[in-house]
Design a protein around this motif. Sequence first.
Motif, PDB file in Angstrom:
ATOM      1  N   ASN A  57       0.835  -1.210   0.000  1.00  0.00           N
ATOM      2  CA  ASN A  57       0.000   0.000   0.000  1.00  0.00           C
ATOM      3  C   ASN A  57       0.866   1.254   0.000  1.00  0.00           C
ATOM      4  O   ASN A  57       2.066   1.197   0.259  1.00  0.00           O
ATOM      5  N   LEU A  58       0.232   2.387  -0.295  1.00  0.00           N
ATOM      6  CA  LEU A  58       0.986   3.650  -0.374  1.00  0.00           C
ATOM      7  C   LEU A  58       0.913   4.388   0.963  1.00  0.00           C
ATOM      8  O   LEU A  58      -0.178   4.621   1.498  1.00  0.00           O
ATOM      9  N   TYR A  59       2.097   4.719   1.489  1.00  0.00           N
ATOM     10  CA  TYR A  59       2.206   5.552   2.693  1.00  0.00           C
ATOM     11  C   TYR A  59       3.113   6.690   2.300  1.00  0.00           C
ATOM     12  O   TYR A  59       4.286   6.454   1.978  1.00  0.00           O
ATOM     13  N   SER A  88      -9.198   7.886 -11.132  1.00  0.00           N
ATOM     14  CA  SER A  88      -8.509   7.656 -12.409  1.00  0.00           C
ATOM     15  C   SER A  88      -8.085   6.192 -12.560  1.00  0.00           C
ATOM     16  O   SER A  88      -7.881   5.722 -13.673  1.00  0.00           O
ATOM     17  N   PHE A  89      -7.963   5.473 -11.446  1.00  0.00           N
ATOM     18  CA  PHE A  89      -7.622   4.038 -11.544  1.00  0.00           C
ATOM     19  C   PHE A  89      -8.859   3.147 -11.469  1.00  0.00           C
ATOM     20  O   PHE A  89      -8.940   2.140 -12.153  1.00  0.00           O
ATOM     21  N   LEU A  90      -9.826   3.525 -10.603  1.00  0.00           N
ATOM     22  CA  LEU A  90     -11.035   2.695 -10.444  1.00  0.00           C
ATOM     23  C   LEU A  90     -12.165   3.360 -11.221  1.00  0.00           C
ATOM     24  O   LEU A  90     -13.012   4.049 -10.650  1.00  0.00           O
ATOM     25  N   ARG A 156       2.298   0.995  -6.156  1.00  0.00           N
ATOM     26  CA  ARG A 156       2.101   2.162  -5.265  1.00  0.00           C
ATOM     27  C   ARG A 156       2.798   3.432  -5.773  1.00  0.00           C
ATOM     28  O   ARG A 156       2.242   4.523  -5.668  1.00  0.00           O
ATOM     29  N   LEU A 157       4.008   3.300  -6.378  1.00  0.00           N
ATOM     30  CA  LEU A 157       4.705   4.521  -6.799  1.00  0.00           C
ATOM     31  C   LEU A 157       4.096   5.126  -8.062  1.00  0.00           C
ATOM     32  O   LEU A 157       4.196   6.328  -8.295  1.00  0.00           O
ATOM     33  N   HIS A 158       3.435   4.298  -8.834  1.00  0.00           N
ATOM     34  CA  HIS A 158       2.687   4.826  -9.980  1.00  0.00           C
ATOM     35  C   HIS A 158       1.489   5.644  -9.475  1.00  0.00           C
ATOM     36  O   HIS A 158       1.183   6.731  -9.978  1.00  0.00           O
ATOM     37  N   VAL A 159       0.839   5.130  -8.438  1.00  0.00           N
ATOM     38  CA  VAL A 159      -0.282   5.861  -7.830  1.00  0.00           C
ATOM     39  C   VAL A 159       0.232   7.189  -7.251  1.00  0.00           C
ATOM     40  O   VAL A 159      -0.394   8.238  -7.405  1.00  0.00           O
ATOM     41  N   LYS A 161       2.768   8.998  -8.271  1.00  0.00           N
ATOM     42  CA  LYS A 161       3.057   9.976  -9.340  1.00  0.00           C
ATOM     43  C   LYS A 161       1.764  10.637  -9.830  1.00  0.00           C
ATOM     44  O   LYS A 161       1.722  11.847 -10.051  1.00  0.00           O
ATOM     45  N   THR A 162       0.717   9.839  -9.984  1.00  0.00           N
ATOM     46  CA  THR A 162      -0.575  10.407 -10.411  1.00  0.00           C
ATOM     47  C   THR A 162      -1.118  11.349  -9.338  1.00  0.00           C
ATOM     48  O   THR A 162      -1.624  12.439  -9.634  1.00  0.00           O
ATOM     49  N   LEU A 163      -0.990  10.946  -8.085  1.00  0.00           N
ATOM     50  CA  LEU A 163      -1.453  11.787  -6.974  1.00  0.00           C
ATOM     51  C   LEU A 163      -0.721  13.131  -6.962  1.00  0.00           C
ATOM     52  O   LEU A 163      -1.339  14.195  -6.810  1.00  0.00           O
ATOM     53  N   THR A 164       0.591  13.093  -7.163  1.00  0.00           N
ATOM     54  CA  THR A 164       1.381  14.333  -7.142  1.00  0.00           C
ATOM     55  C   THR A 164       0.966  15.251  -8.289  1.00  0.00           C
ATOM     56  O   THR A 164       0.822  16.464  -8.121  1.00  0.00           O
ATOM     57  N   LYS A 165       0.743  14.642  -9.447  1.00  0.00           N
ATOM     58  CA  LYS A 165       0.320  15.429 -10.611  1.00  0.00           C
ATOM     59  C   LYS A 165      -1.036  16.103 -10.330  1.00  0.00           C
ATOM     60  O   LYS A 165      -1.220  17.294 -10.578  1.00  0.00           O
ATOM     61  N   ASN A 166      -1.966  15.344  -9.765  1.00  0.00           N
ATOM     62  CA  ASN A 166      -3.285  15.905  -9.454  1.00  0.00           C
ATOM     63  C   ASN A 166      -3.187  16.997  -8.401  1.00  0.00           C
ATOM     64  O   ASN A 166      -3.828  18.051  -8.510  1.00  0.00           O
ATOM     65  N   PHE A 167      -2.373  16.750  -7.370  1.00  0.00           N
ATOM     66  CA  PHE A 167      -2.237  17.735  -6.293  1.00  0.00           C
ATOM     67  C   PHE A 167      -1.629  19.035  -6.837  1.00  0.00           C
ATOM     68  O   PHE A 167      -2.118  20.129  -6.546  1.00  0.00           O
ATOM     69  N   ASP A 168      -0.580  18.918  -7.637  1.00  0.00           N
ATOM     70  CA  ASP A 168       0.072  20.102  -8.216  1.00  0.00           C
ATOM     71  C   ASP A 168      -0.912  20.902  -9.081  1.00  0.00           C
ATOM     72  O   ASP A 168      -0.959  22.131  -9.019  1.00  0.00           O
ATOM     73  N   ARG A 169      -1.683  20.178  -9.896  1.00  0.00           N
ATOM     74  CA  ARG A 169      -2.641  20.859 -10.782  1.00  0.00           C
ATOM     75  C   ARG A 169      -3.708  21.603  -9.961  1.00  0.00           C
ATOM     76  O   ARG A 169      -4.029  22.758 -10.226  1.00  0.00           O
ATOM     77  N   LEU A 170      -4.221  20.945  -8.921  1.00  0.00           N
ATOM     78  CA  LEU A 170      -5.259  21.582  -8.098  1.00  0.00           C
ATOM     79  C   LEU A 170      -4.703  22.783  -7.327  1.00  0.00           C
ATOM     80  O   LEU A 170      -5.368  23.804  -7.184  1.00  0.00           O
ATOM     81  N   MET A 171      -3.454  22.676  -6.841  1.00  0.00           N
ATOM     82  CA  MET A 171      -2.849  23.798  -6.108  1.00  0.00           C
ATOM     83  C   MET A 171      -2.661  24.996  -7.034  1.00  0.00           C
ATOM     84  O   MET A 171      -2.856  26.138  -6.624  1.00  0.00           O
ATOM     85  N   GLU A 172      -2.283  24.702  -8.272  1.00  0.00           N
ATOM     86  CA  GLU A 172      -2.084  25.785  -9.228  1.00  0.00           C
ATOM     87  C   GLU A 172      -3.421  26.490  -9.519  1.00  0.00           C
ATOM     88  O   GLU A 172      -3.504  27.711  -9.513  1.00  0.00           O
TER      89      GLU A 172
END
Length: 238
Positions: A57-59, A88-90, A156-159, A161-172
């Motif tokens: 799992n991702l921590y 985006s995955f489910l 987990r690390l693929h998840v 990377k997607t999470l970071t991309k989404n977070f960065d986009r939303l923060m912007e």
Amino acid sequence: MKKINAWYFEDLEETTSTNDAVLDLLEKVKAPCILSTKKQRAGRGRLGRKWQEADGNLYVSFAFPVSEEDLGQVVILSAVAVAQTVRSFLKNAHIGVKWPNDVMVNNKKIAGILFEKGPRDYWIMGIGINVNTTPDIKNPMYIATSFTQEMVKEERLHVLKTLTKNFDRLMEEYKKEGFEKIQKSWLDMAINRGKKITVKQYHGEISGVFRGIDTQGRLLLQTPNGICKILTGDVFYL
Ligand code: BT5
């Protein structure tokens, strides 16, 4: 040092809690950073509760500056980022958010988020997502699920990377356009809007109709005495 987008990044084999380990990384790089781990021995939730570990799992914890006045909104934004990532995955599952920032799949908890104060103006955003394994949760109030249980195999690390991309986009988006769109995205996914809920707090509990969240991310509860704005607590459905 590795990077994911503009964030310094380190992935450990094992640690106690990523919310603690990220502080060492922050001390080293002195800039926004992300720390994840394969195994987390002492993961925590809010109010001293535990976050259960299970294989694959991702921590992860993100350390970045947030002003006090933005905090309530960034907490809501984080839930939107995690929910969009899970979605985006489910692709066929029903994704919901439960105030302040649990992410649910078909009413089962797949992810949790814990914000803690870091040094200076930094905050630590700790995120757990059940990717590979559904943990065995003893608390009957929470039924857990995972990507695997929802028939999706991911790494987990693929998840992450997607999470970071989404977070960065939303923060912007948030910095440019403000909170309105993020508030709407959260409300569109909110479970049990317009229904009766109970909010448990340190000093007791309060029931009312869940009306949504305000522009600071506070929960709006309609009670016989008017609308209550709630900053912290746990939501239960009746
Ligand atoms: C949360 O707390 O949901 C925040 C969890 C944050 C965990 C991450 S992992 C990376 C980072 N490092 C840490 O040490 N923590 C963060 P809360 O709202 O208090 O919910 C906790 C409750 O969720 C527990 O009492 C259980 O009932 C349930 N739970 C525990 N582990 C779970 C899991 N893996 N999946 C689903 N539910 C879980």
